[in-house]
Scaffold this motif. Structure first.
Motif, PDB file in Angstrom:
ATOM      1  N   TYR A   1      10.324 -20.585   4.640  1.00  0.00           N
ATOM      2  CA  TYR A   1       9.823 -19.886   5.836  1.00  0.00           C
ATOM      3  C   TYR A   1      10.972 -19.221   6.587  1.00  0.00           C
ATOM      4  CZ  TYR A   1       8.268 -19.151  10.603  1.00  0.00           C
ATOM      5  OH  TYR A   1       8.007 -18.580  11.834  1.00  0.00           O
ATOM      6  N   GLU A   2      12.075 -19.962   6.750  1.00  0.00           N
ATOM      7  CA  GLU A   2      13.223 -19.416   7.477  1.00  0.00           C
ATOM      8  C   GLU A   2      13.781 -18.176   6.783  1.00  0.00           C
ATOM      9  OE1 GLU A   2      15.871 -22.716   7.681  1.00  0.00           O
ATOM     10  OE2 GLU A   2      14.843 -23.677   9.376  1.00  0.00           O
ATOM     11  N   MET A   3      13.801 -18.187   5.448  1.00  0.00           N
ATOM     12  CA  MET A   3      14.296 -17.034   4.703  1.00  0.00           C
ATOM     13  C   MET A   3      13.391 -15.819   4.903  1.00  0.00           C
ATOM     14  SD  MET A   3      17.129 -17.747   3.142  1.00  0.00           S
ATOM     15  CE  MET A   3      17.194 -16.509   1.851  1.00  0.00           C
ATOM     16  N   LEU A   4      12.075 -16.029   4.815  1.00  0.00           N
ATOM     17  CA  LEU A   4      11.136 -14.914   4.999  1.00  0.00           C
ATOM     18  C   LEU A   4      11.175 -14.389   6.430  1.00  0.00           C
ATOM     19  CD1 LEU A   4       8.103 -16.329   2.958  1.00  0.00           C
ATOM     20  CD2 LEU A   4       9.533 -14.368   2.344  1.00  0.00           C
ATOM     21  N   ASP A   5      11.395 -15.295   7.368  1.00  0.00           N
ATOM     22  CA  ASP A   5      11.391 -14.910   8.783  1.00  0.00           C
ATOM     23  C   ASP A   5      12.574 -14.010   9.146  1.00  0.00           C
ATOM     24  OD1 ASP A   5      10.124 -15.140  11.374  1.00  0.00           O
ATOM     25  OD2 ASP A   5      11.852 -16.355  11.998  1.00  0.00           O
ATOM     26  N   THR A   6      13.598 -13.996   8.290  1.00  0.00           N
ATOM     27  CA  THR A   6      14.777 -13.172   8.580  1.00  0.00           C
ATOM     28  C   THR A   6      14.596 -11.713   8.137  1.00  0.00           C
ATOM     29  OG1 THR A   6      15.811 -13.710   6.452  1.00  0.00           O
ATOM     30  CG2 THR A   6      16.316 -15.163   8.320  1.00  0.00           C
ATOM     31  N   ILE A   7      13.486 -11.408   7.458  1.00  0.00           N
ATOM     32  CA  ILE A   7      13.271 -10.040   6.966  1.00  0.00           C
ATOM     33  C   ILE A   7      13.042  -9.089   8.130  1.00  0.00           C
ATOM     34  CG2 ILE A   7      11.712  -8.559   5.632  1.00  0.00           C
ATOM     35  CD1 ILE A   7      11.200 -10.937   3.782  1.00  0.00           C
ATOM     36  N   ASP A   8      13.734  -7.982   8.131  1.00  0.00           N
ATOM     37  CA  ASP A   8      13.574  -6.935   9.147  1.00  0.00           C
ATOM     38  C   ASP A   8      12.395  -6.054   8.750  1.00  0.00           C
ATOM     39  OD1 ASP A   8      13.769  -4.932  10.986  1.00  0.00           O
ATOM     40  OD2 ASP A   8      15.745  -4.209  10.349  1.00  0.00           O
ATOM     41  N   MET A   9      11.281  -6.139   9.497  1.00  0.00           N
ATOM     42  CA  MET A   9      10.061  -5.404   9.154  1.00  0.00           C
ATOM     43  C   MET A   9      10.248  -3.885   9.197  1.00  0.00           C
ATOM     44  SD  MET A   9       8.028  -7.807   8.424  1.00  0.00           S
ATOM     45  CE  MET A   9       7.703  -9.545   8.698  1.00  0.00           C
ATOM     46  N   ASN A  10      11.162  -3.405  10.027  1.00  0.00           N
ATOM     47  CA  ASN A  10      11.365  -1.960  10.168  1.00  0.00           C
ATOM     48  C   ASN A  10      11.942  -1.322   8.904  1.00  0.00           C
ATOM     49  OD1 ASN A  10      10.491  -1.813  12.890  1.00  0.00           O
ATOM     50  ND2 ASN A  10      12.466  -2.662  13.550  1.00  0.00           N
ATOM     51  N   ILE A  11      12.554  -2.144   8.055  1.00  0.00           N
ATOM     52  CA  ILE A  11      13.199  -1.592   6.870  1.00  0.00           C
ATOM     53  C   ILE A  11      12.207  -1.070   5.847  1.00  0.00           C
ATOM     54  CG2 ILE A  11      13.344  -3.658   5.402  1.00  0.00           C
ATOM     55  CD1 ILE A  11      16.318  -2.898   4.948  1.00  0.00           C
ATOM     56  N   PHE A  12      10.940  -1.574   5.928  1.00  0.00           N
ATOM     57  CA  PHE A  12       9.930  -1.143   4.955  1.00  0.00           C
ATOM     58  C   PHE A  12       9.623   0.346   5.087  1.00  0.00           C
ATOM     59  CE2 PHE A  12       8.597  -5.753   5.402  1.00  0.00           C
ATOM     60  CZ  PHE A  12       9.160  -6.130   4.199  1.00  0.00           C
ATOM     61  N   LYS A  13       9.772   0.899   6.299  1.00  0.00           N
ATOM     62  CA  LYS A  13       9.472   2.319   6.535  1.00  0.00           C
ATOM     63  C   LYS A  13      10.420   3.224   5.751  1.00  0.00           C
ATOM     64  CE  LYS A  13       7.966   1.233  11.244  1.00  0.00           C
ATOM     65  NZ  LYS A  13       8.258   1.408  12.692  1.00  0.00           N
ATOM     66  N   LYS A  14      11.602   2.698   5.416  1.00  0.00           N
ATOM     67  CA  LYS A  14      12.623   3.505   4.751  1.00  0.00           C
ATOM     68  C   LYS A  14      12.634   3.294   3.234  1.00  0.00           C
ATOM     69  CE  LYS A  14      15.540   2.970   8.841  1.00  0.00           C
ATOM     70  NZ  LYS A  14      16.841   2.480   9.382  1.00  0.00           N
ATOM     71  N   MET A  15      11.722   2.436   2.736  1.00  0.00           N
ATOM     72  CA  MET A  15      11.730   2.109   1.301  1.00  0.00           C
ATOM     73  C   MET A  15      10.957   3.128   0.483  1.00  0.00           C
ATOM     74  SD  MET A  15      11.213  -1.986   0.978  1.00  0.00           S
ATOM     75  CE  MET A  15      12.472  -3.126   1.485  1.00  0.00           C
ATOM     76  N   SER A  16      11.324   3.235  -0.760  1.00  0.00           N
ATOM     77  CA  SER A  16      10.576   4.082  -1.705  1.00  0.00           C
ATOM     78  C   SER A  16       9.277   3.379  -2.087  1.00  0.00           C
ATOM     79  CB  SER A  16      11.413   4.337  -2.952  1.00  0.00           C
ATOM     80  OG  SER A  16      11.625   3.134  -3.662  1.00  0.00           O
ATOM     81  N   ASP A  17       8.314   4.132  -2.559  1.00  0.00           N
ATOM     82  CA  ASP A  17       7.034   3.542  -2.978  1.00  0.00           C
ATOM     83  C   ASP A  17       7.238   2.559  -4.131  1.00  0.00           C
ATOM     84  OD1 ASP A  17       5.699   4.978  -1.066  1.00  0.00           O
ATOM     85  OD2 ASP A  17       5.153   6.619  -2.430  1.00  0.00           O
ATOM     86  N   GLU A  18       8.163   2.906  -5.021  1.00  0.00           N
ATOM     87  CA  GLU A  18       8.438   2.036  -6.169  1.00  0.00           C
ATOM     88  C   GLU A  18       8.950   0.656  -5.726  1.00  0.00           C
ATOM     89  OE1 GLU A  18      11.130   2.035 -10.271  1.00  0.00           O
ATOM     90  OE2 GLU A  18      11.253   3.706  -8.857  1.00  0.00           O
TER      91      GLU A  18
END
Length: 405
Positions: A363-380
């Motif tokens: 849980y702690e590892m997943l909680d550290t993910i920055d949600m804003n970074i998904f906007k900059k990712m490729s579809d792949e």
């Protein structure tokens, strides 16, 4: 005695063209190296390398200080300590000196006390005795004396012994004795000054100070105050380190004190052959606050039995420990049996608690993910993450299913 003035006059000291740079009291200076006839010199009985040997000599001879009036007798005694402390290292150094001569100049005070180079001095004494040829110790001579410049001399000694790239081969207990004497007992140096002299962090030296205090407390517990040689012969360095670690995890003062006394009693009794490994395993129990109090309650009677045995021997020596205290085989067996039982319980608790700890970590590892970074990712890349999330979700469903059974 002014070693330099008198020595040059009677030719027992010969200047060389060599020099050595030293920092004394934060002042760097270049000193001339002299060849000094061995009979002009004497060992430093305050050398940390032989601290436990000095304590043993004082205990066995009922004295509070080493008498250096008879210089040759004094030197013979301490030469034995230097030899016994590390015979293999001495042999290697002696072979090197015999083959290519002394390579590193020592440091001596104006009265002939050797501050750096006690082992090299020992090798030269041996070679002089073997060959019959007069030997000379190469060293710089400081216009200082131990009575008026104790702090500066100790800091220089530590810098020369520890604050260099090559590690010094002190017995760990001798090192703890030196730290205790310099920082706690004599208050010669602060933790900061000691750390600076040996090129270590203050936190590391603070930890060593606490281990040294535990060593002193243990010796007081067994009726052998400041008989540091017992800590060396009992090989307590690793066990003191583990005990310090255990105590730092216990929040309750009463439990901490009970744990300390219990470990002291077991260190004295040595219930099993490998005491260091045995004490380290007790750390598993100490990490579980629920089990620790139950364990200590069960062991209290055994700790008290050890105290009763100690009352029969007001002065504890190595002979008393081996022939009388550790002869109590029933107490040893009871300690080992009880401890192994509670170690098994601690292992069982750890196995049962491991899934909860792993879930919390996930849980702690997943909680550290920055949600804003998904906007900059490729579809792949997004598709790849979705696939992995499906795997995670499937695993979570399986775990929940097992919990609900």
């Amino acid at each position: 005695m002014n070693l330099l003035k008198e020595g040059i006059e009677n030719r027992s000291i010969i200047p060389t063209t060599l020099t050595k740079k030293l920092s004394v009291d934060n002042h760097i200076q270049t000193y001339t190296v002299y060849k000094i006839r061995l009979d002009q010199l004497y060992y430093n009985d305050q050398n940390d390398r032989i601290a436990t040997w000095i304590s043993q000599y004082k205990a066995e001879n009922g004295t509070f200080h080493m008498d250096s009036e008879d210089k040759e007798q004094y030197n013979r005694i301490i030469q034995g300590f230097i030899t016994e402390s590390n015979p293999e290292a001495l042999k290697k150094t002696q072979n090197n000196i015999e083959l290519i001569g002394q390579q590193e100049a020592g440091v001596v005070l104006t009265d002939g006390r050797i501050i750096d180079g006690n082992r090299r001095f020992t090798c030269l004494r041996n070679l002089e005795q073997i060959t019959g040829k007069t030997q000379y110790f190469e060293a710089v001579i400081l216009e200082h004396d131990i009575a008026h410049n104790a702090k500066q001399i100790k800091m220089l000694e530590l810098l020369l012994q520890h604050g260099v790239d090559k590690p010094v081969d002190y017995n760990p207990i001798d090192r703890l004795v030196g730290i205790y004497n310099d920082i706690v007992e004599n208050k010669l140096l602060t933790i900061r000054e000691y750390a600076s002299s040996v090129n270590q962090g203050e936190a590391d030296i603070k930890r060593e100070v606490e281990k040294a205090k535990l060593m002193v407390e243990f010796l007081e517990f067994i009726n052998a105050p400041k008989q540091f040689y017992l800590a060396r012969t009992m090989n307590l360095s690793e066990s003191l380190k583990d005990l310090y670690s255990m105590l730092s995890k216990v929040n309750n003062d009463e439990s901490r004190e009970d744990l300390k006394n219990n470990v002291f009693a077991q260190l004295l009794m040595a219930p099993v052959g490998d005491t260091n490994r045995y004490i380290r395993k007790i750390g598993k129990i100490a990490s579980n606050s629920r089990l620790l109090d139950e364990y200590l309650a069960e062991q209290l009677d055994l700790t008290e039995k050890v105290c009763d045995v100690l009352e029969q021997h007001p002065i504890t020596t190595e002979k008393v420990i081996n022939e009388h205290i550790r002869a109590k085989k029933e107490i040893q067996s009871d300690f080992a049996r009880s401890t192994e039982k509670w170690i098994s319980k601690a292992d069982g608790d750890a196995s049962r608690n491991r899934p909860a700890q792993q879930v919390e970590k996930a849980y702690e590892m997943l909680d550290t993910i920055d949600m804003n970074i998904f906007k900059k990712m490729s579809d792949e890349l997004k598709d790849d993450i979705r696939e992995k999330l499906d795997l995670v979700q499937g695993l979570l469903d399986s775990i929940r299913g097992e919990l609900d059974v």
